[in-house]
Scaffold this motif. Sequence first.
Motif, short mmCIF file in Angstrom:
data_model
loop_
_atom_site.label_atom_id
_atom_site.label_comp_id
_atom_site.label_asym_id
_atom_site.label_seq_id
_atom_site.Cartn_x
_atom_site.Cartn_y
_atom_site.Cartn_z
N ALA A 1 -8.69 -2.88 3.20
CA ALA A 1 -7.78 -3.34 4.25
C ALA A 1 -6.32 -3.24 3.81
N GLY A 2 -6.05 -3.56 2.54
CA GLY A 2 -4.67 -3.51 2.07
C GLY A 2 -4.09 -2.11 2.09
N PHE A 3 -4.94 -1.12 1.83
CA PHE A 3 -4.47 0.26 1.76
C PHE A 3 -4.97 1.09 2.95
N GLY A 4 -5.27 0.42 4.06
CA GLY A 4 -5.55 1.13 5.30
C GLY A 4 -4.27 1.68 5.91
N TYR A 5 -4.42 2.58 6.84
CA TYR A 5 -3.25 3.27 7.42
C TYR A 5 -2.26 2.31 8.06
N TYR A 6 -2.68 1.56 9.05
CA TYR A 6 -1.72 0.72 9.76
C TYR A 6 -1.27 -0.49 8.95
N PRO A 7 -2.13 -1.11 8.13
CA PRO A 7 -1.60 -2.16 7.25
C PRO A 7 -0.49 -1.65 6.33
N LEU A 8 -0.61 -0.45 5.82
CA LEU A 8 0.46 0.11 4.98
C LEU A 8 1.73 0.32 5.78
N LEU A 9 1.58 0.84 6.99
CA LEU A 9 2.74 1.09 7.84
C LEU A 9 3.47 -0.21 8.15
N LEU A 10 2.73 -1.25 8.52
CA LEU A 10 3.35 -2.53 8.86
C LEU A 10 3.86 -3.25 7.62
N GLY A 11 3.31 -2.95 6.46
CA GLY A 11 3.79 -3.56 5.23
C GLY A 11 5.03 -2.90 4.68
N HIS A 12 5.31 -1.69 5.15
CA HIS A 12 6.49 -0.98 4.65
C HIS A 12 7.75 -1.32 5.44
N VAL A 13 7.64 -1.56 6.73
CA VAL A 13 8.79 -1.82 7.60
C VAL A 13 8.67 -3.23 8.17
N LEU A 14 9.80 -3.89 8.36
CA LEU A 14 9.81 -5.23 8.94
C LEU A 14 9.72 -5.13 10.46
N PHE A 15 8.50 -5.22 10.97
CA PHE A 15 8.25 -5.30 12.41
C PHE A 15 7.85 -6.73 12.76
N THR A 16 7.88 -7.05 14.06
CA THR A 16 7.30 -8.34 14.46
C THR A 16 5.80 -8.34 14.15
N ALA A 17 5.15 -7.20 14.31
CA ALA A 17 3.71 -7.11 14.06
C ALA A 17 3.37 -7.22 12.58
N THR A 18 4.36 -7.09 11.70
CA THR A 18 4.09 -7.20 10.27
C THR A 18 3.48 -8.56 9.94
N PHE A 19 4.00 -9.61 10.53
CA PHE A 19 3.50 -10.95 10.21
C PHE A 19 2.11 -11.19 10.76
N ASP A 20 1.72 -10.43 11.80
CA ASP A 20 0.35 -10.53 12.32
C ASP A 20 -0.66 -10.03 11.30
N LEU A 21 -0.23 -9.16 10.39
CA LEU A 21 -1.12 -8.71 9.31
C LEU A 21 -1.73 -9.89 8.57
N LEU A 22 -0.94 -10.93 8.38
CA LEU A 22 -1.40 -12.12 7.66
C LEU A 22 -1.91 -13.19 8.62
N VAL A 23 -1.20 -13.40 9.72
CA VAL A 23 -1.50 -14.52 10.60
C VAL A 23 -2.87 -14.39 11.25
N TRP A 24 -3.19 -13.23 11.80
CA TRP A 24 -4.45 -13.09 12.53
C TRP A 24 -5.67 -13.26 11.62
N PRO A 25 -5.75 -12.56 10.48
CA PRO A 25 -6.90 -12.81 9.59
C PRO A 25 -6.95 -14.25 9.09
N LEU A 26 -5.79 -14.87 8.89
CA LEU A 26 -5.77 -16.25 8.42
C LEU A 26 -6.34 -17.20 9.47
N ILE A 27 -5.98 -16.99 10.72
CA ILE A 27 -6.54 -17.80 11.81
C ILE A 27 -8.05 -17.62 11.88
N LEU A 28 -8.50 -16.38 11.80
CA LEU A 28 -9.94 -16.10 11.86
C LEU A 28 -10.68 -16.68 10.66
#
Length: 503
Positions: free
Chosen positions: A128-155
Amino acid sequence: MTTQKDVAAGAARLAASRLRSVRAEKPSVAALLPPAVVLLVLLLALAGQYGFHRDELYFRLLPPAWGYTDQPPFTPLVAHLMRFVADEPWALRIPAAVVAALSAVVVGLLAAEVGGGPRAQALAAWGAGFGYYPLLLGHVLFTATFDLLVWPLILLCILRAVLRHRGAWFLVAGLVAGVSLYNKLLVLALLLSVAVGLAVAGPRRASVWGWATAGSLLVVVIGAPNLVYQLVHGLPQLQVGAALTAQNATDVRPFVLPFLLVLLGPFLVPIWVAGLVAPFRRHGWRDVRWLPVAFVVIVGIVLVMGAQLYYDLGVLTAVYAIGCVPATEWAATVGRRRLLAAGIAINAVAASVVALPLLPRDALPGSVLPSWNQSTRDQLGWPALAAQIAAVPAADDPDAVVLTRNYGEAGALERYAPALGGRVYSGHNAMHDLAAPPADTRTIVAVGYNMAWLRPMFAQCRTVGRLHDPAGIASQEEGAPLMVCTGRRVPMTTIWARSAWVG
């Protein structure tokens, strides 16, 4: 060498696991720390390789506020604060890299929660850490970047509440979701999908729904100021969402399902498919069945919205983590373990090449990477664009203003053309809510491919050039006209009102 006896033993273990009840395994530091550290180091090392993304240029322009036309306040606030570290891309991306690394750990914890040992946890975190979109969102500061952490944490919190019979974890999930509302309202779609999953697949214990209701109320209480802001301002994010749907739906909806094969990478598809199937094949995993149902629901929501392709990433990541348990059980032999490791490695390398700035800028023209990854295109050419606009003769007039089509162009001018300071405006999204141009403005330097609507409002509008990236990267701005309009015929307030648009 794999023997028939090894295969038979592995099949027996797999059959036994289908009957065994879910029992959480202890998190393994040795399994979770290496992928998180390697990911953090990689993202920080590449953070300054290219320039600002257009969204980052926008975020750093927005002053702190309770909310904006197109989003809640959190991500612009983070961008504003990081300017005190340095007004450079690498500084802005430190939070993104940290979030991505923590997300890999949380995904590993999801695997542990359903009985995954160190191997399953490592597989979840590395994949998951080195998947395509997680890498993309981890490289640039998007609003969706924080969802990388928030959504799995909620689940993860909800999974613990259900599997451990400890309903207080629903309150933790509500706390995280309530805070997340200050970054994106999209988290409500996640909560809706989970509610449908629990209603359809269970468990239907009264205690589960009681605690889930309490967690939902906590979301409302914590998020109330942001929700009140939306109500007072006429629900602007619904308008933005509708605009995105109208703008993107035709292109997005046909690709929502195929894009699932790309989000984490094609080599990981069998694993997250196993995560969808395993809860229904394993009698002891009945209390996990709500998660695959929630995934189906969130994919349906993405289809209906038609706004962005990646909105279901957080749930897909959790399903992938669940699938890492049967995947490591399948890989009971040395040969299968090597095959699984090779797939993860190939996927990580391919995703890194496409999502991260591994190639030098000079190697990009003529390559396929900018066409594959819009994020790459949106990080290039801003200094040259700003220089072209600033070189327009009318821009030297201290009474002239520059009106840009979108916030990326406005942000580039603010950052790279300081001589134009205070004279750059845009009607795009929240930029329109900032200061309006002076009422006595007579000359406008207009930047944008479809700003011909300005012509009837001036005595003269002439095109003086077109934007072009000398590096040869075809960006969204390529070919956009530069116009100089003089002799204003209507009030400036009319022009400013006409300039407003969302998308």
